[in-house]
Scaffold this motif. Structure first.
Motif, PDB file in Angstrom:
ATOM      1  N   ASP A   1       8.406  18.998 -11.327  1.00  0.00           N
ATOM      2  CA  ASP A   1       7.628  20.163 -11.184  1.00  0.00           C
ATOM      3  C   ASP A   1       6.031  19.603 -10.901  1.00  0.00           C
ATOM      4  OD1 ASP A   1       7.258  19.250 -13.673  1.00  0.00           O
ATOM      5  OD2 ASP A   1       7.213  21.289 -14.595  1.00  0.00           O
ATOM      6  N   SER A   2       5.900  18.368 -11.119  1.00  0.00           N
ATOM      7  CA  SER A   2       4.376  17.909 -10.935  1.00  0.00           C
ATOM      8  C   SER A   2       4.450  16.904  -9.942  1.00  0.00           C
ATOM      9  CB  SER A   2       3.801  17.299 -12.177  1.00  0.00           C
ATOM     10  OG  SER A   2       4.536  16.244 -12.676  1.00  0.00           O
ATOM     11  N   GLY A   3       5.596  16.733  -9.153  1.00  0.00           N
ATOM     12  CA  GLY A   3       5.700  15.558  -8.378  1.00  0.00           C
ATOM     13  C   GLY A   3       4.980  15.757  -6.829  1.00  0.00           C
ATOM     14  N   HIS A   4       5.605  15.166  -5.704  1.00  0.00           N
ATOM     15  CA  HIS A   4       5.223  14.994  -4.429  1.00  0.00           C
ATOM     16  C   HIS A   4       5.817  16.024  -3.667  1.00  0.00           C
ATOM     17  CE1 HIS A   4       4.571  10.839  -5.943  1.00  0.00           C
ATOM     18  NE2 HIS A   4       3.701  10.588  -4.703  1.00  0.00           N
TER      19      HIS A   4
ATOM     20  N   GLY B   1       0.744  -1.130   0.079  1.00  0.00           N
ATOM     21  CA  GLY B   1      -0.074   0.021  -0.308  1.00  0.00           C
ATOM     22  C   GLY B   1       0.741   1.234  -0.027  1.00  0.00           C
ATOM     23  N   VAL B   2       2.434   0.968   0.300  1.00  0.00           N
ATOM     24  CA  VAL B   2       2.983   2.384   0.509  1.00  0.00           C
ATOM     25  C   VAL B   2       3.537   2.484  -1.018  1.00  0.00           C
ATOM     26  CG1 VAL B   2       5.092   3.267   1.394  1.00  0.00           C
ATOM     27  CG2 VAL B   2       3.574   1.975   2.887  1.00  0.00           C
ATOM     28  N   ASP B   3       3.738   3.559  -1.632  1.00  0.00           N
ATOM     29  CA  ASP B   3       4.170   3.846  -2.903  1.00  0.00           C
ATOM     30  C   ASP B   3       5.773   3.964  -2.648  1.00  0.00           C
ATOM     31  OD1 ASP B   3       1.953   3.815  -4.032  1.00  0.00           O
ATOM     32  OD2 ASP B   3       1.758   5.948  -4.546  1.00  0.00           O
ATOM     33  N   LEU B   4       6.652   3.280  -3.548  1.00  0.00           N
ATOM     34  CA  LEU B   4       7.838   3.469  -3.605  1.00  0.00           C
ATOM     35  C   LEU B   4       8.369   4.392  -4.665  1.00  0.00           C
ATOM     36  CD1 LEU B   4      11.062   2.626  -2.939  1.00  0.00           C
ATOM     37  CD2 LEU B   4      10.470   0.672  -4.435  1.00  0.00           C
ATOM     38  N   LEU B   5       9.129   5.464  -4.151  1.00  0.00           N
ATOM     39  CA  LEU B   5       9.774   6.517  -4.916  1.00  0.00           C
ATOM     40  C   LEU B   5      11.331   6.233  -5.211  1.00  0.00           C
ATOM     41  CD1 LEU B   5       8.118   9.577  -3.497  1.00  0.00           C
ATOM     42  CD2 LEU B   5       6.979   7.930  -5.020  1.00  0.00           C
ATOM     43  N   ILE B   6      11.724   6.446  -6.498  1.00  0.00           N
ATOM     44  CA  ILE B   6      13.129   6.298  -6.621  1.00  0.00           C
ATOM     45  C   ILE B   6      13.521   7.498  -7.975  1.00  0.00           C
ATOM     46  CG2 ILE B   6      14.778   4.687  -7.967  1.00  0.00           C
ATOM     47  CD1 ILE B   6      12.592   2.487  -7.800  1.00  0.00           C
ATOM     48  N   GLU B   7      14.488   8.029  -7.546  1.00  0.00           N
ATOM     49  CA  GLU B   7      15.026   9.191  -8.158  1.00  0.00           C
ATOM     50  C   GLU B   7      16.291   8.995  -9.154  1.00  0.00           C
ATOM     51  OE1 GLU B   7      17.473  12.298  -6.521  1.00  0.00           O
ATOM     52  OE2 GLU B   7      16.074  13.870  -7.513  1.00  0.00           O
ATOM     53  N   SER B   8      17.171   7.992  -8.559  1.00  0.00           N
ATOM     54  CA  SER B   8      18.287   7.793  -9.160  1.00  0.00           C
ATOM     55  C   SER B   8      18.802   6.305  -8.775  1.00  0.00           C
ATOM     56  CB  SER B   8      19.273   8.651  -9.542  1.00  0.00           C
ATOM     57  OG  SER B   8      19.871   8.925  -8.334  1.00  0.00           O
TER      58      SER B   8
ATOM     59  N   GLY C   1      13.539  19.889 -13.952  1.00  0.00           N
ATOM     60  CA  GLY C   1      13.720  19.206 -15.305  1.00  0.00           C
ATOM     61  C   GLY C   1      13.873  17.682 -15.064  1.00  0.00           C
ATOM     62  N   SER C   2      14.353  17.230 -13.833  1.00  0.00           N
ATOM     63  CA  SER C   2      14.498  15.833 -13.714  1.00  0.00           C
ATOM     64  C   SER C   2      12.819  15.106 -13.280  1.00  0.00           C
ATOM     65  CB  SER C   2      15.445  15.885 -12.429  1.00  0.00           C
ATOM     66  OG  SER C   2      14.726  16.238 -11.141  1.00  0.00           O
ATOM     67  N   SER C   3      13.349  13.881 -13.321  1.00  0.00           N
ATOM     68  CA  SER C   3      12.107  13.011 -13.198  1.00  0.00           C
ATOM     69  C   SER C   3      12.486  11.978 -12.114  1.00  0.00           C
ATOM     70  CB  SER C   3      11.741  12.144 -14.433  1.00  0.00           C
ATOM     71  OG  SER C   3      11.492  13.008 -15.338  1.00  0.00           O
ATOM     72  N   TYR C   4      11.481  11.256 -11.629  1.00  0.00           N
ATOM     73  CA  TYR C   4      11.550  10.003 -10.780  1.00  0.00           C
ATOM     74  C   TYR C   4      10.538   8.934 -10.954  1.00  0.00           C
ATOM     75  CZ  TYR C   4       8.246  12.289  -7.794  1.00  0.00           C
ATOM     76  OH  TYR C   4       7.088  13.012  -7.210  1.00  0.00           O
TER      77      TYR C   4
END
Lengths: 97, 132
Positions: free
Chosen positions: B53-56, A62-69, B64-67
């Motif tokens: 710019d549209s994220g959490h 139920g928890v979302d996992l976020l990954i930037e890099s 300009g980056s993404s995730y």
């Protein structure tokens, strides 16, 4: 000096070490607040599987996992393994009567 | 494959973790999700990419980056994966550095893990927690 016996022992130890070396400690990060956390770790494979898949997992359902890099870089070969094998070889050489 | 040799093992490790100073290539494709989810696969769950710019709120990212967001997860092991078979070799040491977070009905603290799935033709699949 007869190198036969210690050399055979050396080869056996290398074979055993290769199986042991396939595992490491856990790589995890504990997220305690909203925001990005850095997750770091290392790994090394003694043998090559038919398929290797890297993945990130862990939070409760139920928890979302976020990954930037994600960055994975190589430092090959593993110098530590060479040193371990060399030390074992020399140790067995000195044990020859 | 480029190898960053140094007389100091510590220097090598630090360079590998910081991609901006490293000569070693990143074996992860599309590591910053600039090409959406190309090369990435949600494992039995949903995944999508958001721009900065549209994220959490609470997750500051470069303009300009993404995730990536991995959602609709029903099990702890469900996440995002990438096949790295063709880009690794045995008897080498690899360093991982990732920026991760969680969102939703979170009970802090919560863990995020990196794992390798090792598949063999003639034996069972094994799972290798990545060492630190």
């Amino acid at each position: 000096m007869d190198f036969g016996t210690p050399f055979i022992v050396f080869l056996i130890l290398i074979k055993e070490l290769k199986y042991v070396n396939n595992s490491c400690c856990h790589c995890r990060t504990s997220v305690s607040k909203e925001g990005w956390e850095k997750l770091e770790g290392t790994f090394s494979l003694a043998t090559m599987p038919d398929r290797v898949v890297f993945y990130l997992e862990g939070p409760a359902p139920g928890v979302d996992l976020l990954i930037e890099s994600v960055i994975i870089t190589c430092s090959c070969p593993s110098e530590c393994n060479v040193i371990i094998h060399l030390n074992l070889f020399l140790l067995n050489l000195t044990s020859v009567p | 494959m480029l190898i960053n040799l140094s007389s100091s093992g510590q220097t090598v490790s630090q360079n590998m973790i910081d991609s901006s100073n490293s000569n070693a290539p990143n074996i992860i494709l599309n590591h910053d999700f600039s090409r959406g989810l190309y090369s990435w696969h949600p494992n039995c769950c949903d995944g999508f990419v958001l721009s900065a710019d549209s994220g959490h709120s609470g997750f500051s990212t470069k303009p300009g980056s993404s995730y990536a967001v991995v959602s609709n997860r029903k099990e702890c092991w469900q996440g995002l994966e990438q096949d790295i078979t063709s880009r690794i070799s045995p008897c080498s040491t690899y360093s991982i550095s990732a920026r991760v977070g969680v969102s939703g009905l979170v009970q802090y603290p919560t863990d995020v893990l990196a794992t390798l799935k090792l598949e063999y033709q003639n034996s069972a699949t094994s799972y290798l927690p990545v060492g630190k």
